[in-house]
Structure formats: structure tokens, C-alpha cells
Design an enzyme around this catalytic site. Structure first.
Site, PDB file in Angstrom:
ATOM      1  N   CYS A   1       0.765  -9.327  20.570  1.00  0.00           N
ATOM      2  CA  CYS A   1      -0.010  -8.873  19.613  1.00  0.00           C
ATOM      3  C   CYS A   1       0.526  -9.375  18.303  1.00  0.00           C
ATOM      4  CB  CYS A   1      -0.066  -7.599  19.732  1.00  0.00           C
ATOM      5  SG  CYS A   1      -1.126  -6.808  17.919  1.00  0.00           S
TER       6      CYS A   1
ATOM      7  N   CYS B   1       1.163  -6.806  15.462  1.00  0.00           N
ATOM      8  CA  CYS B   1       2.549  -6.124  15.515  1.00  0.00           C
ATOM      9  C   CYS B   1       3.486  -7.314  15.487  1.00  0.00           C
ATOM     10  CB  CYS B   1       2.673  -5.094  17.066  1.00  0.00           C
ATOM     11  SG  CYS B   1       1.693  -4.203  17.370  1.00  0.00           S
TER      12      CYS B   1
ATOM     13  N   HIS C   1      -3.580  -2.169  16.290  1.00  0.00           N
ATOM     14  CA  HIS C   1      -4.348  -3.393  15.564  1.00  0.00           C
ATOM     15  C   HIS C   1      -5.936  -3.430  16.045  1.00  0.00           C
ATOM     16  CE1 HIS C   1      -0.221  -4.024  14.153  1.00  0.00           C
ATOM     17  NE2 HIS C   1      -0.619  -4.304  13.030  1.00  0.00           N
TER      18      HIS C   1
ATOM     19  N   LYS D   1      -6.002   7.257  10.026  1.00  0.00           N
ATOM     20  CA  LYS D   1      -5.479   6.214   9.468  1.00  0.00           C
ATOM     21  C   LYS D   1      -6.160   5.717   8.359  1.00  0.00           C
ATOM     22  CE  LYS D   1      -3.406   1.786  10.963  1.00  0.00           C
ATOM     23  NZ  LYS D   1      -3.275   0.949  12.190  1.00  0.00           N
TER      24      LYS D   1
ATOM     25  N   HIS E   1       4.077   1.605   2.415  1.00  0.00           N
ATOM     26  CA  HIS E   1       5.289   0.603   1.813  1.00  0.00           C
ATOM     27  C   HIS E   1       5.927   1.519   0.550  1.00  0.00           C
ATOM     28  CE1 HIS E   1       2.378  -2.846   3.002  1.00  0.00           C
ATOM     29  NE2 HIS E   1       3.018  -2.589   4.104  1.00  0.00           N
TER      30      HIS E   1
ATOM     31  N   HIS F   1       0.860  -1.276  -0.213  1.00  0.00           N
ATOM     32  CA  HIS F   1       0.206   0.064  -0.082  1.00  0.00           C
ATOM     33  C   HIS F   1       0.848   0.955  -0.031  1.00  0.00           C
ATOM     34  CE1 HIS F   1       0.875   0.611   4.513  1.00  0.00           C
ATOM     35  NE2 HIS F   1       0.327  -0.636   4.508  1.00  0.00           N
TER      36      HIS F   1
ATOM     37  N   CYS G   1      -4.648  -3.596  21.446  1.00  0.00           N
ATOM     38  CA  CYS G   1      -3.413  -2.998  20.982  1.00  0.00           C
ATOM     39  C   CYS G   1      -3.834  -1.760  20.070  1.00  0.00           C
ATOM     40  CB  CYS G   1      -2.867  -4.175  20.114  1.00  0.00           C
ATOM     41  SG  CYS G   1      -1.673  -3.149  18.708  1.00  0.00           S
TER      42      CYS G   1
ATOM     43  N   LYS H   1     -10.273   0.413   5.301  1.00  0.00           N
ATOM     44  CA  LYS H   1     -11.328   0.161   4.450  1.00  0.00           C
ATOM     45  C   LYS H   1     -12.629   0.455   5.016  1.00  0.00           C
ATOM     46  CE  LYS H   1      -9.108  -3.797   1.850  1.00  0.00           C
ATOM     47  NZ  LYS H   1      -8.633  -4.814   2.583  1.00  0.00           N
TER      48      LYS H   1
HETATM   49  N1  MSP Z   1       8.287  -6.730   8.716  1.00  0.00           N
HETATM   50  C1  MSP Z   1       8.133  -5.677   9.650  1.00  0.00           C
HETATM   51  C2  MSP Z   1       9.357  -4.786   9.459  1.00  0.00           C
HETATM   52  C3  MSP Z   1      10.681  -5.828   9.601  1.00  0.00           C
HETATM   53  S1  MSP Z   1      12.210  -4.927   9.383  1.00  0.00           S
HETATM   54  C4  MSP Z   1      13.438  -5.937   9.824  1.00  0.00           C
HETATM   55  C5  MSP Z   1       6.858  -4.807   9.309  1.00  0.00           C
HETATM   56  N2  MSP Z   1       6.473  -4.787   7.907  1.00  0.00           N
HETATM   57  S2  MSP Z   1       5.285  -3.806   7.492  1.00  0.00           S
HETATM   58  O1  MSP Z   1       4.993  -4.601   6.275  1.00  0.00           O
HETATM   59  O2  MSP Z   1       4.105  -3.697   8.401  1.00  0.00           O
HETATM   60  O3  MSP Z   1       5.896  -2.469   6.975  1.00  0.00           O
HETATM   61  C6  MSP Z   1       5.882  -1.518   8.103  1.00  0.00           C
HETATM   62  C7  MSP Z   1       6.579  -0.280   7.311  1.00  0.00           C
HETATM   63  O4  MSP Z   1       5.663   0.078   6.113  1.00  0.00           O
HETATM   64  C8  MSP Z   1       6.660   0.873   8.337  1.00  0.00           C
HETATM   65  O5  MSP Z   1       7.727   0.905   9.074  1.00  0.00           O
HETATM   66  C9  MSP Z   1       6.592   2.026   7.311  1.00  0.00           C
HETATM   67  O6  MSP Z   1       7.967   2.026   6.767  1.00  0.00           O
HETATM   68  C10 MSP Z   1       5.882   1.365   6.136  1.00  0.00           C
HETATM   69  N3  MSP Z   1       4.363   1.913   6.466  1.00  0.00           N
HETATM   70  C11 MSP Z   1       3.435   1.283   6.853  1.00  0.00           C
HETATM   71  N4  MSP Z   1       2.132   2.332   6.822  1.00  0.00           N
HETATM   72  C12 MSP Z   1       2.425   3.226   6.733  1.00  0.00           C
HETATM   73  C13 MSP Z   1       1.814   4.685   6.518  1.00  0.00           C
HETATM   74  N5  MSP Z   1       0.537   4.731   6.548  1.00  0.00           N
HETATM   75  N6  MSP Z   1       2.704   5.683   6.225  1.00  0.00           N
HETATM   76  C14 MSP Z   1       4.202   5.572   5.947  1.00  0.00           C
HETATM   77  N7  MSP Z   1       4.707   4.547   6.046  1.00  0.00           N
HETATM   78  C15 MSP Z   1       4.141   3.243   6.718  1.00  0.00           C
HETATM   79  O7  MSP Z   1       6.658  -3.927  10.254  1.00  0.00           O
END
Ligand code: MSP
Length: 472
Positions: free
Chosen positions: A126, A129, A146, A295, A21, A18, A143, A298
Site C-alpha cells: 500500500c 502506508c 487508505h 476519522k 501531526h 494537520h 487497505c 474532507k
Molecule cells: N513518515 C512516516 C513516519 C516516519 S518516522 C521514521 C509517517 N508520517 S505521517 O505524516 O503519516 O505521520 C504519522 C504520524 O502523525 C502518526 O504516527 C501520528 O503521530 C500523527 N498523526 C497522524 N494522524 C493523526 C491523528 N488523527 N491523531 C493523532 N495523531 C496522528 O507515518
């Protein structure tokens, strides 16, 4: 020579990518491209976090094998990064055999040295997380990230000693040997480390099958974060403790979101201290993208899809909107209306229109006049300073000052009125604009690589191009 080594988080392979990421990955890409302009070069690592309870749970509800689930999601991420021109040097997956072997070797090494010991873990967990929670982390028993009640866990577990390195870690962070940026996040971590004696960390799971088995007790699998962190080493070829530490290490920047700061600033460095591997140089935590102040979810119907952005704004349009979404480290609010306005103002009208007007007036016929060394140096230094803070929005704002200055100059001098009466003045004003556009194009290379290339080409051939079509 050691390149500038930059990493993104590895993303959970339980759902499609999304905008959040994409934000982190595009910022990391701009930083990598920026550093590649130096002799030292850069190495960009991204990838997927593919083990753990969360993925096991999702595979179960979908009725498919976890491996099949993660293969599909990893493909989606990789395809998106290719579409977004992410210049990654490696795409690591934690289900890669080499990665699994190195994690297993690290577990054995720490167990042999007594850094990992058998104990019991009791507490709250959780799965959203994939983290332990204390009562004070919860809101109304749930949490907050979540919206789910954490599980009570009480089980035999292998534990990693944490407090032995607490003082050393605190000192490294306070002295910036391990930089945490922006400063507000450094302060948060320092006060956490000062105020809490670190409890040992449970690094194994009995009830999660989808993970790397502990080599010394295969009834257990590795805690997913222990497995995931090591990607930063295995992704550059590390094969386990005792082996060679790859030339890229230490990471110059681990770029992450603020949601995963605490684990990165505490668990990961302590793992490295146990392994006898140098600490990373910096952890940069970004803020979150919100939609209409909330945030994205959906149920609220405020999700802005990354595919939707790409379809409307194209690759560089999307990159621009993400890179300029807000000051690095702060939360950024976006709405589709505001994005459309920004795209039209900055890209279609601001830069695109300027380029086509200047090319129409003099492209191919008039030679450009180089921007003075002092001006070039001043702007480059500004951009460089902003990039040191990963503040891509501020770096782009510097470049847009130049674009605005050109538009203002064009409006004020009205060169089209000079063409016949004062041809010399006409030529010099167009030459000056062409030179500034060339500089803007060069400076844009790490941010909008395709458009920067098109600008360079058009200035060379004089061909009139439409860089960004207006959107509705
Ligand atoms: N798998 C773990 C990270 C392990 S690193 C050794 C994880 N993954 S995640 O898919 O949840 O991705 C988290 C990351 O996605 C956040 O730290 C951030 O970089 C990015 N984002 C997820 N949602 C976000 C927003 N709404 N806005 C900006 N970035 C965010 O955690």
C-alpha cells in the site's frame, strides 16, 4: 552529559500539516520542555520524511519536481512548529545531503556483511502506508487506513534479514530494555513477535526513482522507511556505521502514533541490531484524534483545521486543547463545540478569570505566601509521574486541581468582604492565592510557555492582565 533525547515521527512531505501531526509534536515539545527543567537537559528532534512512492505520486499529479513539492511542504511544517512554540533542536529533512550520505553508508555496510542480499519480493504493497500488507491486514480487499486496493508487487529486490534478531528483539521488549508504552501496545507487539516468524524485509525499490540509490546497485532506491528511520541518528549528527555515535543516543523516547507502532517496534530495532547500535530506550505510541467519533476527512466535512484552532484559541489555547485532548495512548474525540466549551471553562474562566480577580484584589500590594514544601512536592511528584507516561492530559488535570481549589477558596472566603473589616485575614487569604497561582504558573511552563511567563510577570508587577479572552 547525555540529554533526554526525544523524537517525533518525521512527517510525510506530501501534504500540509494537520491536527494529528500537531498533537504528536506538541506532546513531544511539552515532554522536552519538562525534561529541560532538569540538569540533564533535553534534545528534541522533528522533521520531514521526503522520499518514496507516495511523494513521487503527488509530485507527478501536481506536475512539479518532487524536490519542489517537499521544499514547500517542509516550509509549512516548520512555520507551524514555530507558531506553536515547538522548541525543536533540529529539524531534519531526509533530502539533506548529510542524511543521504549516512543512509547510503548504512546500506553498503549491511550489504558488505551479508545482512542485505539480493532476492525477489512478491506480495501486496500500500503506497498510502508505504508498507507491505498481508491479506489479513485488508478489509474487503482494501487497505483500511487508505481505502485503496494495494498493488501486487513481484520484483527483484534487496532484502534485509529479519528473523536472525527476532528472539533478541522479543526479549528486549519483554524485559523493557526497549520499553513500549502504554502497556497495551507492548502486549500487542509481544504477541505479534511470538506468533509470527518474521519474513525478510524488502529494502529497495526498482520502480521508485525518488529515493536514495543503493550504492551497490543504483538501479534501485532505498525503501522509504529504511531511509526514514535513520533520521533518528542522522538528526543528531551520525555520519554512518563505524563513525561516532552521538552523545544524545540512545533516544529516551520515540514518540509516535499507534498507526506506525509495528514498524517502529520491529523494523527499526532490527536495523539497529544489524548496525551494532544500541536500541532506543522507549517507544511511546499515542492514540488518534477523531472528530465526532470518526476519522477526519474532507468528504465527511468533519476536519478541524489546525489554523482554525490557532486563530480561535491562540498558541497556548491550542496547545492546551491538544495536550488535554485525552489519555495518552487512547483515541481522542474532539468537536469544535466541545473545544470552545473547554477553552472557555478551563482557560478563560478557570485560570484567566482567577488570575485577574486575584490581581485586582491584591496584585502588587500584597506579598504572596509560599505554598508549603509538602504541597509543592506532592503536586510536582504527581505531575512528574504523569509525564513519565507522556500523559500530558493527566499532568494538566493535576495543575487544574490547584486552579479549581483556588477558585473554590475564593468563592468560599469572599476576601473582598474582608478588606475593610478584617484586613489581616484579607491579606493572608490573597497572599495564599498569589502563592498558589505562582506555583501553577511554574508548573505550567512546559505546557503553556507564553502564559506561564505572563503569569510570572503579572505576579511580580501586580499588573492586571487578561490571559485568555473568551471565545464564541
Ligand atoms: N513518515 C512516516 C513516519 C516516519 S518516522 C521514521 C509517517 N508520517 S505521517 O505524516 O503519516 O505521520 C504519522 C504520524 O502523525 C502518526 O504516527 C501520528 O503521530 C500523527 N498523526 C497522524 N494522524 C493523526 C491523528 N488523527 N491523531 C493523532 N495523531 C496522528 O507515518
Amino acid at each position: 552529559m547525555k540529554p533526554f533525547y526525544i523524537t517525533t515521527p518525521i512527517y510525510y512531505a506530501n501534504a500540509s500539516p494537520h491536527i494529528g501531526h500537531a498533537y504528536t509534536t506538541v506532546v513531544a515539545d511539552a515532554l522536552a520542555r519538562f525534561h529541560r527543567l532538569n540538569d540533564r537537559g533535553a534534545f528534541l528532534l522533528t522533521g520531514m520524511d521526503e522520499h518514496g512512492g507516495k511523494i513521487q505520486e503527488k509530485a507527478l499529479t501536481e506536475g512539479i519536481e518532487p524536490q519542489k513539492l517537499v521544499d514547500g511542504v517542509a516550509e509549512e511544517f516548520r512555520a507551524l512548529w514555530e507558531k506553536l512554540d515547538i522548541s525543536f533542536d533540529n529539524f531534519i529533512r531526509t533530502t539533506d545531503e548529510k542524511h543521504k550520505r549516512a543512509v547510503s553508508a548504512a546500506l553498503q555496510y549491511l550489504y558488505d556483511r551479508g545482512a542485505i542480499y539480493k532476492g525477489t519480493y512478491e506480495g501486496l504493497y500500500c503506497v498510502g502506508c508505504e508498507q507491505f500488507k498481508s491479506e489479513s491486514d485488508l478489509r474487503e480487499g482494501k487497505c483500511p487506513d487508505h481505502d485503496r486496493v494495494p498493488e501486487k508487487m513481484s520484483e527483484e529486490s534487496y532484502m534485509l534479514k529479519m528473523s536472525v534478531f527476532q528472539d533478541e528483539l522479543l526479549e528486549s521488549i519483554e524485559t523493557d530494555r526497549l520499553k513500549i508504552r502504554p502497556e497495551q501496545y507492548k502486549r500487542e507487539v509481544v504477541s505479534f513477535l511470538r506468533g509470527n516468524e518474521l519474513a525478510d524485509l524488502s529494502v529497495s525499490r526498482r520502480n521508485v526513482e525518488w529515493g536514495i540509490p543503493l550504492p551497490f546497485d543504483p538501479e534501485h532506491t532505498s525503501y522509504v522507511w529504511f531511509d526514514a528511520f535513520l533520521n533518528y541518528l542522522t538528526g543528531i549528527g551520525w555520519e554512518g556505521p563505524g563513525g561516532k555515535v552521538p552523545v544524545q543516543w540512545p533516544a529516551d523516547i520515540h514518540l509516535i502514533g499507534k498507526d506506525i507502532l509495528r514498524v517502529h517496534a520491529v523494523i527499526w530495532p532490527i536495523m539497529l541490531l544489524h548496525l551494532g547500535v544500541e536500541l532506543p530506550r522507549a517507544i511511546f505510541a499515542g492514540g488518534h484524534i477523531l472528530s465526532g467519533g470518526k476519522k477526519m476527512s474532507k468528504s465527511l466535512g468533519n476536519v478541524i483545521g489546525i489554523d482554525d484552532l490557532l486563530e480561535r484559541f491562540g498558541v497556548d489555547g491550542t496547545r492546551y486543547l491538544l495536550l488535554s485532548a485525552g489519555k495518552f495512548g487512547k483515541d481522542m474525540d474532539v468537536t469544535m463545540e466541545a473545544l470552545v466549551d473547554k477553552y472557555n471553562n478551563d482557560l478563560a474562566n478557570g485560570l484567566g478569570n482567577l488570575l485577574s480577580r486575584v490581581l485586582t484584589l491584591g496584585g502588587g500590594k500584597i506579598s504572596s505566601e509560599d505554598v508549603s514544601d509538602s504541597e509543592r512536592e506532592r503536586i510536582s511528584a504527581e505531575v512528574c509521574a504523569r509525564m513519565k507516561e507522556a500523559d500530558t492530559a493527566a499532568a494538566l488535570a493535576e495543575i487544574w486541581n490547584l486552579v479549581e481549589e483556588c477558585n473554590k477558596y475564593l468563592e468560599e472566603t469572599k476576601p473582598w468582604l474582608l478588606r475593610d473589616k478584617e484586613p489581616e485575614k484579607f491579606a493572608s487569604s490573597i497572599g495564599l492565592l498569589l502563592g498558589k497561582l505562582r506555583l501553577a504558573g511554574e508548573l505550567l511552563t512546559p505546557f503553556l510557555p507564553q502564559s506561564a511567563g505572563k503569569i510570572k510577570q503579572a505576579l511580580k508587577t501586580g499588573e492586571k492582565i487578561i490571559l485568555f479572552e473568551r471565545v464564541k
